[in-house]
Design an enzyme around this catalytic site. Sequence first.
Site, PDB file in Angstrom:
ATOM      1  N   ASP A 107       0.869  -1.170   0.000  1.00 23.54           N
ATOM      2  CA  ASP A 107       0.000   0.000   0.000  1.00 23.54           C
ATOM      3  C   ASP A 107       0.910   1.225   0.000  1.00 23.54           C
ATOM      4  O   ASP A 107       1.836   1.304   0.815  1.00 23.54           O
ATOM      5  CB  ASP A 107      -0.857  -0.017   1.280  1.00 23.54           C
ATOM      6  CG  ASP A 107      -2.202   0.637   1.083  1.00 23.54           C
ATOM      7  OD1 ASP A 107      -2.263   1.660   0.387  1.00 23.54           O
ATOM      8  OD2 ASP A 107      -3.187   0.121   1.647  1.00 23.54           O
ATOM      9  N   ASP A 215      -2.904   4.705  -2.851  1.00 19.34           N
ATOM     10  CA  ASP A 215      -4.002   5.305  -2.087  1.00 19.34           C
ATOM     11  C   ASP A 215      -4.505   6.592  -2.747  1.00 19.34           C
ATOM     12  O   ASP A 215      -3.694   7.425  -3.177  1.00 19.34           O
ATOM     13  CB  ASP A 215      -3.461   5.617  -0.677  1.00 19.34           C
ATOM     14  CG  ASP A 215      -4.537   5.976   0.318  1.00 19.34           C
ATOM     15  OD1 ASP A 215      -5.408   5.123   0.583  1.00 19.34           O
ATOM     16  OD2 ASP A 215      -4.509   7.111   0.850  1.00 19.34           O
ATOM     17  N   GLU A 274      -6.413   3.155  -6.049  1.00 14.71           N
ATOM     18  CA  GLU A 274      -7.646   3.439  -5.307  1.00 14.71           C
ATOM     19  C   GLU A 274      -8.164   4.783  -5.813  1.00 14.71           C
ATOM     20  O   GLU A 274      -7.463   5.798  -5.716  1.00 14.71           O
ATOM     21  CB  GLU A 274      -7.394   3.495  -3.794  1.00 14.71           C
ATOM     22  CG  GLU A 274      -8.723   3.501  -3.032  1.00 14.71           C
ATOM     23  CD  GLU A 274      -8.716   4.340  -1.760  1.00 14.71           C
ATOM     24  OE1 GLU A 274      -9.586   4.117  -0.913  1.00 14.71           O
ATOM     25  OE2 GLU A 274      -7.856   5.232  -1.612  1.00 14.71           O
ATOM     26  N   HIS A 346     -10.759  -2.448   4.456  1.00 17.68           N
ATOM     27  CA  HIS A 346     -10.518  -1.861   5.773  1.00 17.68           C
ATOM     28  C   HIS A 346     -11.291  -0.568   5.993  1.00 17.68           C
ATOM     29  O   HIS A 346     -11.279  -0.020   7.090  1.00 17.68           O
ATOM     30  CB  HIS A 346      -9.023  -1.611   5.937  1.00 17.68           C
ATOM     31  CG  HIS A 346      -8.533  -0.546   4.998  1.00 17.68           C
ATOM     32  ND1 HIS A 346      -8.526  -0.711   3.625  1.00 17.68           N
ATOM     33  CD2 HIS A 346      -8.066   0.706   5.227  1.00 17.68           C
ATOM     34  CE1 HIS A 346      -8.077   0.395   3.054  1.00 17.68           C
ATOM     35  NE2 HIS A 346      -7.783   1.272   4.008  1.00 17.68           N
ATOM     36  N   ASP A 347     -11.919  -0.034   4.934  1.00 17.26           N
ATOM     37  CA  ASP A 347     -12.712   1.197   5.063  1.00 17.26           C
ATOM     38  C   ASP A 347     -14.209   0.918   5.059  1.00 17.26           C
ATOM     39  O   ASP A 347     -15.013   1.853   5.117  1.00 17.26           O
ATOM     40  CB  ASP A 347     -12.434   2.144   3.883  1.00 17.26           C
ATOM     41  CG  ASP A 347     -11.025   2.729   3.907  1.00 17.26           C
ATOM     42  OD1 ASP A 347     -10.431   2.815   5.000  1.00 17.26           O
ATOM     43  OD2 ASP A 347     -10.531   3.085   2.822  1.00 17.26           O
TER      44      ASP A 347
END
Length: 589
Positions: A107, A215, A274, A346-347
């Site tokens: 990430d 990200d 993302e 995870h969000d």
Amino acid sequence: MSRSTNTVRHCPEWWRRAVVYQIYPRSFADSDGDGIGDLPGIIGRLDYLADLGVDALWLGPVHRSPQADNGYDVSDYQDVDPIFGTLADLDELVAQAHARGLRIILDLVVNHTSDEHPWFVESSAGTDSSRRAWYLWRPPRAGAVGGTPGAEPNNWGSAFGGPAWTFDPASGEYYLHLFSPKQPDLNWANPEVRAAVHAMMGWWLDRDVDGFRLDVINHIAKDPELPDGPVPAGGRYGDGRGSYLDLPEVHDYLRELRERVLSARPGHHLLIGETPGVGVRDARRYTDPTRGELDLVIEFEHAELDRGRERWVHRPLALPDLKASWSRWQTGLADVGWNSLYLSNHDQARLVSRYGDAARHRRESATALATVLHLHRGTPFVYQGEELGMANFPFGGIEDFRDVEALTLFQTATSAGVDPDEVLAGLRLLGRDNARTPFQWDGSEHGGFTTGSPWMPVNPDVREVNAASQLGVPGSVHDHYRRLIALRHTEPAVVWGDVTILLPDHPSVYALVRRLDDTELLMVANLSSTATALPAVPDQGAWAEAEIVLTNDLGTNHRGPLPVSLRPWEAWVRRRRRPRPSSWTGTST
Ligand code: TEU
């Protein structure tokens, strides 16, 4: 540094056939008893992941970080945070993963850094700092006194609530942060910033990682004017997206990045972007292989369908909306580009609690939702614990939450007069902390996650929901995920076949057909807790003798005519060979 021979990487387009497993390192496996997951913990569980059959591991951020947003605030891109281990541990993880045929995707958070990153510390030293232009500093609004309400350079709100600007009294200027004040945005228009990011990424590739999940990468270019954005009805802040979402420069920056960092190295390293808020048109551009930008996007459209404008407001998902959204994306990227497929990360809250029926039909709803998701075209992502049917945590008051987003939203909403119970109700159902409780390895007190005291409590359902009780158990959620992943690997129609979503208006049955050459798959799922009649599907009769390649129905086997009625959360996939068209010459493969 350990090295490994990762020959599979050279296989073109490997990611299109792959299933990616997302690890949230804090909450996966703790090896040293400090209550926080770490890299040696992950290494110890690689056999579990290889056995599940996934191809690549997306590792949440493990860079050095003050952890204001659990690592999405990096203070050193070229080191591992001590809570997770050392660089040597990461090298070992890469080597051990490669030895099992698993790729490692890091990430990478480069829209912003931590405010404790030396770049920002230097940038903050004064208006004449050599790194001043590495971030987005602006004076107060004309005529306003810095630091007073409304003096911010523009009216934008940050994603977590509150203004997108923080005042620095020493220099009398504000810096921009689309997320928390601990996450100042980098100025990508500055070639020095881009060169520093390229060098850092190359350094990681030389350590043998297989790619990056970038990200909020579609936010990196900003209109330098930073104009006010429209204020939505009833809203407090302006919406700046028109000035930072998918600007033309993002495409330029990504092409430059691939050219300078990836093209120079052998093999195909993966770039996952993302891209919150991206539409089909830009997603096609980002992932068109001839443009050399991203390989696949993580888009958000479907994940927003059950939310109101305020992030804590839930409205039940209308299934036709989901079908319409996925249909548009499947069609939009059918000839060019590639998408990811996900229902949790995870969000996002746990899918079985958000879209399924965790209380009455956990196994059935977890497996039905997974079947629907994985039968689409794109690269499926499995978020840790999803393969066990892990559910939301029974949060009480705000003191139970840890996430900066939940805490900031609660604070800003309640101070603006919203009823705290309303915000809490939304956070309990949709809050990100739901996804972040420790992985449930076994039925012991802390779920086998740690021998110490876990940083977040383990879900009290751990006695019933854990890996140990599902591994090797036919029909378990885990077993179903294994079979779904295996189906993708063995049936090319799942990877490449075209997609037709049937029954677009049906409120609870999700059905689709995949077609590749002479293979046709029919996937049918009842996404509700009540028995539902199965409407007629095209070629109804022809499916009677089709082979059932996957089902979550442990009771009856529906081989034969299609069932008239579907049990709650019943889901299956049938396969048939279509008769060859008369013009078929036998040359197709
Ligand atoms: O998320 C980007 C993002 O859009 C989220 O803010 C999302 O809208 C929200 O979490 C939904 O509740 C990425 C990371 O995945 C997230 O964990 C980070 O907090 C964020 O960027 C900032 O780096």
